[in-house]
Design a protein around this motif. Structure first.
Motif, short mmCIF file in Angstrom:
data_model
loop_
_atom_site.label_atom_id
_atom_site.label_comp_id
_atom_site.label_asym_id
_atom_site.label_seq_id
_atom_site.Cartn_x
_atom_site.Cartn_y
_atom_site.Cartn_z
N ALA A 198 0.52 -0.51 3.45
CA ALA A 198 0.21 -1.95 5.03
C ALA A 198 -0.48 -1.10 5.66
O ALA A 198 -1.39 -2.03 5.86
CB ALA A 198 2.00 -2.57 5.12
N ASP A 219 2.02 -8.17 5.37
CA ASP A 219 0.85 -7.44 6.13
C ASP A 219 0.03 -8.95 5.74
O ASP A 219 -0.17 -9.53 5.45
CB ASP A 219 0.52 -5.96 5.41
CG ASP A 219 -0.58 -5.92 3.94
OD1 ASP A 219 -1.95 -6.80 4.29
OD2 ASP A 219 -0.51 -5.58 3.16
N LEU A 267 -1.56 -3.60 -11.28
CA LEU A 267 -0.95 -2.61 -10.03
C LEU A 267 -0.19 -1.88 -9.49
O LEU A 267 -0.47 -0.78 -9.52
CB LEU A 267 -0.45 -3.81 -8.73
CG LEU A 267 -1.46 -4.08 -7.34
CD1 LEU A 267 -2.88 -3.90 -7.16
CD2 LEU A 267 -0.65 -4.65 -6.13
N SER A 325 -9.49 4.04 -1.69
CA SER A 325 -8.03 5.07 -1.93
C SER A 325 -7.93 6.41 -1.70
O SER A 325 -7.38 7.40 -0.79
CB SER A 325 -6.96 3.83 -2.74
OG SER A 325 -6.49 5.66 -3.24
N GLY A 382 -6.66 9.78 1.07
CA GLY A 382 -5.81 10.23 0.84
C GLY A 382 -4.94 9.96 -0.52
O GLY A 382 -3.53 10.46 -1.24
N THR A 416 -2.86 8.96 -3.63
CA THR A 416 -3.10 9.89 -5.33
C THR A 416 -3.28 8.43 -6.60
O THR A 416 -3.03 8.29 -7.73
CB THR A 416 -1.99 10.05 -5.37
OG1 THR A 416 -0.81 9.02 -5.29
CG2 THR A 416 -1.54 10.97 -4.61
N GLY A 434 1.96 5.26 -5.75
CA GLY A 434 2.59 4.83 -5.10
C GLY A 434 3.96 3.40 -5.77
O GLY A 434 4.85 3.66 -5.68
N LEU A 435 2.73 2.77 -6.17
CA LEU A 435 3.19 1.58 -6.07
C LEU A 435 3.86 2.28 -8.22
O LEU A 435 5.20 0.93 -8.55
CB LEU A 435 1.95 0.72 -6.17
CG LEU A 435 1.86 -0.50 -5.75
CD1 LEU A 435 1.01 -1.08 -5.15
CD2 LEU A 435 2.80 -0.77 -4.41
N PHE A 469 4.92 -7.68 -0.04
CA PHE A 469 5.28 -7.29 -1.47
C PHE A 469 6.76 -7.32 -1.39
O PHE A 469 7.91 -7.17 -0.20
CB PHE A 469 5.25 -6.12 -1.54
CG PHE A 469 3.91 -5.67 -2.50
CD1 PHE A 469 3.80 -5.39 -3.65
CD2 PHE A 469 3.02 -5.44 -1.65
CE1 PHE A 469 2.65 -4.75 -4.13
CE2 PHE A 469 1.42 -4.98 -1.61
CZ PHE A 469 1.33 -4.93 -3.41
N1 ATP Z 1 -0.77 -3.67 1.52
C1 ATP Z 1 -2.01 -4.16 0.18
N2 ATP Z 1 -3.32 -4.44 0.08
C2 ATP Z 1 -4.22 -4.67 -0.13
N3 ATP Z 1 -4.15 -3.83 -1.44
C3 ATP Z 1 -3.26 -2.48 -1.49
C4 ATP Z 1 -1.89 -3.57 -1.07
N4 ATP Z 1 -1.10 -2.16 -1.29
C5 ATP Z 1 -1.52 -1.24 -2.43
N5 ATP Z 1 -3.09 -1.88 -2.57
C6 ATP Z 1 -3.51 -1.04 -3.53
O1 ATP Z 1 -3.14 -1.42 -4.59
C7 ATP Z 1 -3.83 0.58 -5.69
C8 ATP Z 1 -2.27 0.83 -5.68
O2 ATP Z 1 -1.80 1.32 -4.41
P1 ATP Z 1 -0.45 2.87 -5.14
O3 ATP Z 1 0.60 2.78 -3.44
O4 ATP Z 1 0.15 2.53 -6.45
O5 ATP Z 1 -1.45 3.41 -4.48
P2 ATP Z 1 -2.51 4.32 -3.85
O6 ATP Z 1 -2.14 3.77 -1.85
O7 ATP Z 1 -3.99 4.29 -3.17
O8 ATP Z 1 -1.84 5.81 -3.28
P3 ATP Z 1 -0.78 6.84 -2.78
O9 ATP Z 1 0.24 5.73 -2.89
O10 ATP Z 1 0.08 7.03 -4.01
O11 ATP Z 1 -1.21 7.36 -2.02
C9 ATP Z 1 -4.02 0.69 -3.86
O12 ATP Z 1 -4.97 1.76 -4.65
C10 ATP Z 1 -4.45 0.01 -3.45
O13 ATP Z 1 -5.65 -0.71 -4.11
#
Ligand code: ATP
Ligand code: MG
Length: 471
Positions: free
Chosen positions: A352, A382, A395, A407, A411, A413, A416-417, A443
């Motif tokens: 977020a 958010d 996602l 992304s 930084g 990877t 995260g999701l 979420f």
């Molecule tokens: N709150 C959000 N608003 C908009 N896009 C999102 C949001 N959360 C996730 N995303 C999208 O989903 C993708 C996957 O999220 P994820 O958390 O898996 O990876 P990341 O944030 O790119 O890397 P990391 O979390 O490992 O640092 C992100 O790259 C982003 O494009």
């Protein structure tokens, strides 16, 4: 008992005596009247004996017919003044008992075999020498339907390699294994084992076709290959940056102090990116390893959320984003692993902060779940640009990003999701994402209030077509 049969039988039995008396009368050795009286006595005695015998036989026949019509019915009692009839009936009773015992044994055996056949998860088809489907198990019936019965196997499986292999086995060849693709109703990768039976069955079956679905194995193989390719790609990018800068520092920029400071900062950034990637990969595999063991301790979830919020406050403040709380019950508890829960919400709040518009608020909400009785719904909302619908289903895939460049620049990877999904899956929870373009993303994590049997509520109707359950 019909009278005609008694008369005919008596006449036949007494005929020798009649003839003897007739001969004696004709030769003058016996007067007529005594002969007639003797004949009448003989006929009477024969009729008496034969009546009991024939009556017994008639009752035996009726009894046997009743048993044949209704095999489980109690055996009727036949008692006769003729010992031969009684012996015959006893023998028939013994035969009936042995026959019933054998039938019961066969029925139990048949029911067992049918149950095994029906319970086999893989489709099984039994084929005759005309290549027709004679029988199939429940899995095959679910796949092909009943209309394939007594029809050519090609109706169920129009696969030239498979049919050629079946023809070869029908012609007397040994068992074989073929691989093929099914395109309808959904694409599947299958193998078929074709095995001849040692002997033809009563209903004409001569071979078995057993199918095995390799789709998930192939998919897992593909996912593993993709994962290795993605992980190496993610590592290779910062690694080649590092190698490039090392070479530059060793060569052209060896005496350039300003470049050295600048390059070392970039190198440190790239090295920590690699370290983060490896840390995330290890974390993911650790969670996956424990996924079959759901946590068992109840924890106060709000304290965990507030703690995670505090650790991210500075990062959020740097983008002008306040973190707000909307908590229905400060003491709310869920059965969870506190560290994993912290990691889960750290990822959602971090996203977020990273992807929403600066100077907008992030809200963390806690309330009752619509998905689990006594469960909690924890929301991270958010006010960003939102996520286009087409991306929502993918996602939580490893390395999947909506905007890869952005992304990476932040930084991220892309793991995260995926970590979030596996933590929720270990908690037997659910993840929902609600996103509206231009409005923002929410979420929602549904967690159970008690484990493991907490009842799931029926899924509610989606509020709008933007709402998606993704895990
Ligand atoms: N709150 C959000 N608003 C908009 N896009 C999102 C949001 N959360 C996730 N995303 C999208 O989903 C993708 C996957 O999220 P994820 O958390 O898996 O990876 P990341 O944030 O790119 O890397 P990391 O979390 O490992 O640092 C992100 O790259 C982003 O494009
Ligand atoms: Mg993230």
């Amino acid at each position: 008992m019909p009278l005609r049969r008694l008369v005919v039988s008596t006449a036949l039995m007494a005929s020798v005596v009649f003839l003897t008396f007739a001969a004696l009368v004709i030769s003058g050795r016996l007067p007529v009247w005594p002969a007639v009286v003797a004949c009448l006595v003989v006929v009477g005695l024969h009729a008496l004996l034969l009546r009991a015998f024939l009556d017994g036989l008639t009752r035996i026949r009726t009894g046997v017919e009743e048993i044949l019509v209704e095999p489980e019915r109690a055996v009727p009692v036949v008692r006769s003044s003729s010992p031969a009839v009684n012996d015959l009936w006893l023998a028939i009773m013994r035969l009936t008992r042995a026959w019933r015992h054998r039938i019961r044994g066969l029925e139990i055996e048949l029911a067992g075999s049918n149950a095994v056949l029906a319970a086999l998860p893989d489709p099984l088809i039994l084929v005759n020498e005309r290549r027709e489907v004679v029988r199939q198990n429940a899995a095959a019936q679910a796949l092909f339907g009943d209309h394939v019965l007594r029809r050519d196997l090609a109706v169920a499986l129009r696969q030239p390699t498979l049919l050629a292999a079946v023809d070869a086995v029908v012609a007397g060849g040994g068992g074989r294994l073929v691989e093929f693709e099914l395109t309808s109703p959904v694409e599947r990768h299958m193998t078929a084992r074709i095995d001849p039976l040692p002997a033809r069955t009563e209903d004409g079956v001569i071979l078995l076709v057993s199918l095995h679905d390799l789709t998930s194995a192939k998919r897992a193989e593909q996912m593993r290959a993709d994962f290795v390719a993605n992980a190496s790609h993610e590592l290779r990018t910062p690694l080649s940056t590092l190698v490039g800068f090392i070479e530059t520092l060793q060569g052209p920029a060896s005496d350039d102090e300003e470049a050295r400071v600048k390059f070392l900062a970039i190198m440190q950034q790239q090295a920590s990116r690699m370290a983060r990637l490896i840390e995330d990969l290890l974390s993911l595999s650790r969670i996956e390893m424990n996924e079959h063991q759901p946590p068992t301790t109840p924890i106060a979830v709000v304290a965990v959320l507030r703690h995670v919020g505090q650790t991210l406050e500075m990062k959020a403040a740097a983008r002008g984003m306040p973190i707000e709380y909307d908590i229905a019950d400060e003491q709310a508890q869920v059965v969870a692993d506190a560290d994993e829960l912290a990691q889960l919400f750290q990822n959602l709040i971090d996203n977020a902060i990273k992807y929403a518009r600066p100077d907008t608020a992030i809200t963390i909400g806690v309330g009752p779940s619509r998905r689990f009785k006594d469960g909690l719904a924890i929301k991270v909302r958010d006010r960003g640009e939102g996520i286009p619908r087409t991306h929502l289903p993918r996602l939580t895939e490893r390395f999947y990003r909506v905007d890869t460049a952005r992304s990476r620049e932040m930084g991220g990877t892309g793991l995260g999701l995926a970590i979030v999904k596996h933590i929720i899956s270990r908690h037997r929870g659910l993840l929902e994402v609600d996103s509206e373009m231009g409005e923002g993303t929410t979420f929602t994590v549904h967690l159970r209030g008690s484990m493991p049997g907490a009842a799931a509520l029926p899924p509610p109707a989606p509020k709008s077509d933007e709402n998606r359950v993704i895990g």
